[in-house]
Design a protein around this motif. Structure first.
Motif, PDB file in Angstrom:
ATOM      1  N   GLY A 253     -21.923 -28.337  -4.671  1.00  0.00           N
ATOM      2  CA  GLY A 253     -23.254 -28.020  -5.193  1.00  0.00           C
ATOM      3  C   GLY A 253     -23.793 -26.664  -4.754  1.00  0.00           C
ATOM      4  O   GLY A 253     -23.050 -25.680  -4.637  1.00  0.00           O
ATOM      5  N   GLU A 254     -25.077 -26.656  -4.468  1.00  0.00           N
ATOM      6  CA  GLU A 254     -25.769 -25.403  -4.153  1.00  0.00           C
ATOM      7  C   GLU A 254     -25.224 -24.740  -2.884  1.00  0.00           C
ATOM      8  O   GLU A 254     -25.115 -23.517  -2.800  1.00  0.00           O
ATOM      9  N   TRP A 255     -24.873 -25.558  -1.881  1.00  0.00           N
ATOM     10  CA  TRP A 255     -24.354 -24.973  -0.636  1.00  0.00           C
ATOM     11  C   TRP A 255     -23.107 -24.138  -0.909  1.00  0.00           C
ATOM     12  O   TRP A 255     -22.997 -23.004  -0.467  1.00  0.00           O
ATOM     13  N   LYS A 256     -22.167 -24.727  -1.653  1.00  0.00           N
ATOM     14  CA  LYS A 256     -20.904 -24.024  -1.911  1.00  0.00           C
ATOM     15  C   LYS A 256     -21.101 -22.825  -2.840  1.00  0.00           C
ATOM     16  O   LYS A 256     -20.531 -21.751  -2.636  1.00  0.00           O
ATOM     17  N   ILE A 257     -21.935 -23.009  -3.881  1.00  0.00           N
ATOM     18  CA  ILE A 257     -22.125 -21.926  -4.862  1.00  0.00           C
ATOM     19  C   ILE A 257     -22.769 -20.705  -4.198  1.00  0.00           C
ATOM     20  O   ILE A 257     -22.408 -19.561  -4.476  1.00  0.00           O
ATOM     21  N   LEU A 258     -23.708 -20.947  -3.271  1.00  0.00           N
ATOM     22  CA  LEU A 258     -24.326 -19.811  -2.568  1.00  0.00           C
ATOM     23  C   LEU A 258     -23.353 -19.190  -1.559  1.00  0.00           C
ATOM     24  O   LEU A 258     -23.424 -17.992  -1.294  1.00  0.00           O
ATOM     25  N   GLN A 259     -22.442 -19.985  -1.007  1.00  0.00           N
ATOM     26  CA  GLN A 259     -21.394 -19.396  -0.148  1.00  0.00           C
ATOM     27  C   GLN A 259     -20.482 -18.502  -0.988  1.00  0.00           C
ATOM     28  O   GLN A 259     -20.102 -17.410  -0.558  1.00  0.00           O
ATOM     29  N   ASP A 260     -20.153 -18.960  -2.210  1.00  0.00           N
ATOM     30  CA  ASP A 260     -19.345 -18.128  -3.117  1.00  0.00           C
ATOM     31  C   ASP A 260     -20.098 -16.845  -3.477  1.00  0.00           C
ATOM     32  O   ASP A 260     -19.503 -15.777  -3.594  1.00  0.00           O
ATOM     33  N   PHE A 261     -21.421 -16.964  -3.634  1.00  0.00           N
ATOM     34  CA  PHE A 261     -22.252 -15.794  -3.953  1.00  0.00           C
ATOM     35  C   PHE A 261     -22.295 -14.810  -2.778  1.00  0.00           C
ATOM     36  O   PHE A 261     -22.268 -13.593  -2.969  1.00  0.00           O
ATOM     37  N   LEU A 262     -22.312 -15.345  -1.565  1.00  0.00           N
ATOM     38  CA  LEU A 262     -22.273 -14.485  -0.373  1.00  0.00           C
ATOM     39  C   LEU A 262     -20.936 -13.736  -0.327  1.00  0.00           C
ATOM     40  O   LEU A 262     -20.883 -12.543  -0.021  1.00  0.00           O
ATOM     41  N   ARG A 263     -19.867 -14.446  -0.673  1.00  0.00           N
ATOM     42  CA  ARG A 263     -18.521 -13.839  -0.689  1.00  0.00           C
ATOM     43  C   ARG A 263     -18.459 -12.716  -1.737  1.00  0.00           C
ATOM     44  O   ARG A 263     -17.890 -11.667  -1.501  1.00  0.00           O
ATOM     45  N   ASP A 264     -19.098 -12.961  -2.910  1.00  0.00           N
ATOM     46  CA  ASP A 264     -19.095 -11.961  -3.979  1.00  0.00           C
ATOM     47  C   ASP A 264     -20.434 -12.012  -4.736  1.00  0.00           C
ATOM     48  O   ASP A 264     -20.605 -12.794  -5.668  1.00  0.00           O
ATOM     49  N   PRO A 265     -21.385 -11.160  -4.310  1.00  0.00           N
ATOM     50  CA  PRO A 265     -22.730 -11.202  -4.913  1.00  0.00           C
ATOM     51  C   PRO A 265     -22.892 -10.323  -6.152  1.00  0.00           C
ATOM     52  O   PRO A 265     -24.009  -9.993  -6.528  1.00  0.00           O
ATOM     53  N   SER A 266     -21.762  -9.991  -6.820  1.00  0.00           N
ATOM     54  CA  SER A 266     -21.827  -8.977  -7.880  1.00  0.00           C
ATOM     55  C   SER A 266     -22.395  -9.497  -9.204  1.00  0.00           C
ATOM     56  O   SER A 266     -22.797  -8.715 -10.048  1.00  0.00           O
ATOM     57  N   ASP A 267     -22.418 -10.840  -9.402  1.00  0.00           N
ATOM     58  CA  ASP A 267     -22.842 -11.350 -10.708  1.00  0.00           C
ATOM     59  C   ASP A 267     -23.872 -12.488 -10.583  1.00  0.00           C
ATOM     60  O   ASP A 267     -23.528 -13.663 -10.739  1.00  0.00           O
ATOM     61  N   PRO A 268     -25.132 -12.142 -10.299  1.00  0.00           N
ATOM     62  CA  PRO A 268     -26.166 -13.170 -10.131  1.00  0.00           C
ATOM     63  C   PRO A 268     -26.305 -14.091 -11.340  1.00  0.00           C
ATOM     64  O   PRO A 268     -26.582 -15.280 -11.196  1.00  0.00           O
ATOM     65  N   LYS A 269     -26.062 -13.546 -12.541  1.00  0.00           N
ATOM     66  CA  LYS A 269     -26.195 -14.341 -13.767  1.00  0.00           C
ATOM     67  C   LYS A 269     -25.153 -15.463 -13.802  1.00  0.00           C
ATOM     68  O   LYS A 269     -25.450 -16.610 -14.164  1.00  0.00           O
ATOM     69  N   ALA A 270     -23.916 -15.117 -13.440  1.00  0.00           N
ATOM     70  CA  ALA A 270     -22.837 -16.115 -13.421  1.00  0.00           C
ATOM     71  C   ALA A 270     -23.118 -17.178 -12.352  1.00  0.00           C
ATOM     72  O   ALA A 270     -22.868 -18.371 -12.555  1.00  0.00           O
ATOM     73  N   THR A 271     -23.658 -16.739 -11.204  1.00  0.00           N
ATOM     74  CA  THR A 271     -24.001 -17.680 -10.134  1.00  0.00           C
ATOM     75  C   THR A 271     -25.094 -18.641 -10.602  1.00  0.00           C
ATOM     76  O   THR A 271     -25.025 -19.853 -10.363  1.00  0.00           O
ATOM     77  N   ALA A 272     -26.095 -18.112 -11.311  1.00  0.00           N
ATOM     78  CA  ALA A 272     -27.177 -18.954 -11.846  1.00  0.00           C
ATOM     79  C   ALA A 272     -26.606 -20.002 -12.811  1.00  0.00           C
ATOM     80  O   ALA A 272     -27.021 -21.168 -12.801  1.00  0.00           O
TER      81      ALA A 272
END
Length: 441
Positions: A409-428
């Motif tokens: 869920g959110e915990w893992k997805i934000l960890q992935d975002f920390l690893r690669d914060p280049s695409d906020p739209k894809a993370t959303a």
């Protein structure tokens, strides 16, 4: 969750409390009175706490034993409370009381039919001693199942006064000024921030403070209830703001890799431990408990905080969290468990941990003098004064599959975002996919 206060002796000393004195108010715990009414009985209490938090909660359990004669046993669940408690219930080994760190988990337990409604005595204490928002977060429908014993003020950024002084930096009041101050700190030799990326819940807290300030409380409530989709432009904007920090190697101790290998206690150690690597760490007021108990820091002198700064002209956020005590239907000792919750609802019980440090109580009848230092007192005062305008941690309001499970869920997805914060739209989009699934469940 651990999520997350400090150390003083009130007019009624911590020692007297530990010995079960009742002079601090609160009077008899139950209709049966104080004395040793529960001698020979044992209650099992499960919760996420470990380390200094577990040690300080043990003082509360010991005070209850001194007062009632009931023995207590604490079981640490780690972060996956719902999974651990579920398997204990299935195995016929249910604890009597669980300290639940998420509203979503409390609601899930109630829907599973695992919880007993709290006693009238406890409910009266909550009505008298708490802002109504705490009753709302502890209830499902009109039934009160959860008593918020420990709260967290999750809008505090902790710093080493030495590190900021050396860099010639003053505590900032806007998010952009905070990142700018961070660059000045890193120019003077220390990384700006220690980020606990190994613990996904800390990343949700970063997001929530930014979102509450930038998007405002109405949008925050809508997103928390999933009436607003995570693909909403306000979410993408908040992720972009968070990404400014995550993609800046100068700002994080050890860069992205270092952050992903740092757990919450480790993030505090990187600022307040014997070999500092960073000048600041964002997390709740409970950072003070770790800095004091594990690294001997004097709160207010060697460790201080500034409020999480306002983002893009919004208001500075006040996000809270907390641990609610619930009584399980399958527990073997319900009478003693109910008596324990009646005790936890008193200012007397709160004063035990307030005196030990690393704790905030939402109980407005707790004398602020019970806190062990001025910083804790200020934080507690601010939380109680915020009354019903406090916004509860958003991930804690979500179903556990989305907002409260390690590696999902959110915990893992934000960890992935920390690893690669280049695409906020894809993370959303990823967040929306996971949320849609969890909220339907």
């Amino acid at each position: 969750m651990m999520r997350r206060r400090t150390t003083l002796l009130a007019s009624c000393t911590a020692l007297a409390l530990a010995l079960g004195a009742t002079a601090c108010g609160g009077g008899p715990v139950a209709a049966g009175g104080g004395g040793k009414s529960l001698s020979g009985q044992t209650i099992t209490v499960a919760g996420v706490w470990s380390g200094s938090e577990q040690k300080n909660f043990q003082k509360v359990l010991d005070a209850f034993t001194a007062k009632t004669g009931a023995k207590t046993q604490f079981v640490s669940t780690g972060d996956n409370v719902s999974t651990v408690v579920g398997s204990k219930i299935e195995g016929g080994n249910a604890p009597d009381v669980v300290m639940v760190p998420q509203v979503g988990v409390l609601q899930q337990f109630a829907k599973e039919g695992w919880l007993k409604p709290l006693s009238k005595t406890t409910e009266q204490s909550v009505d008298t001693n708490y802002a109504s928002v705490w009753k709302k977060y502890g209830s499902v429908g009109d039934t009160l199942y959860g008593l918020y014993f420990k709260a967290a003020h999750k809008s505090t950024v902790w710093y080493s006064p030495d590190a900021l002084d050396q860099a010639g930096v003053k505590p900032p009041t806007t998010y952009d000024a905070m990142l700018k101050a961070g660059h000045t700190v890193s120019d003077s030799g220390l990384a700006a921030f220690s980020v606990a990326g190994q613990d996904g819940w800390t990343l949700t807290d970063w997001f929530e403070n930014i979102y509450l300030s930038q998007a405002g409380p109405e949008k925050y409530d809508a997103l928390a209830a999933h009436r607003l989709k995570w693909t909403d432009p306000t979410v993408v904007e908040a992720l972009t703001t968070l990404g400014k920090l995550f993609k800046d190697k100068q700002l994080m101790a050890g860069g992205q890799k270092g952050a992903l290998n740092t757990d919450f206690p480790g993030s505090v150690e990187k600022v307040f431990g014997p070999k500092p690597e960073a000048g600041m760490v964002y997390e709740g007021d409970f950072v003070a408990g770790v800095a004091k108990d594990q690294f001997g820091k004097k709160i207010g002198q060697d460790a201080n905080f500034f409020p999480f700064p306002a983002v893009d002209g919004g208001k500075a956020p006040v996000v809270s969290g907390g641990d609610a005590a619930v009584v399980l239907k399958d527990g073997k000792n319900q009478k003693a468990a109910m008596t324990f919750l009646e005790y936890l609802a008193t200012p007397e019980a709160a004063a035990v941990w307030a005196g030990a440090g690393g704790f905030l109580s939402p109980n407005k009848k707790l004398d602020l003098a019970s806190y062990s230092d001025d910083i804790a007192r200020e934080t507690a005062k601010s939380l109680v004064a915020a009354g019903d305008s406090v916004r509860f941690d958003m991930s804690d309001q979500a179903p556990a599959a989305f907002g409260g499970t390690k590696g999902a869920g959110e915990w893992k997805i934000l960890q992935d975002f920390l690893r690669d914060p280049s695409d906020p739209k894809a993370t959303a989009a990823e967040l929306e996919k996971a949320a849609a699934k969890a909220y339907q469940g």
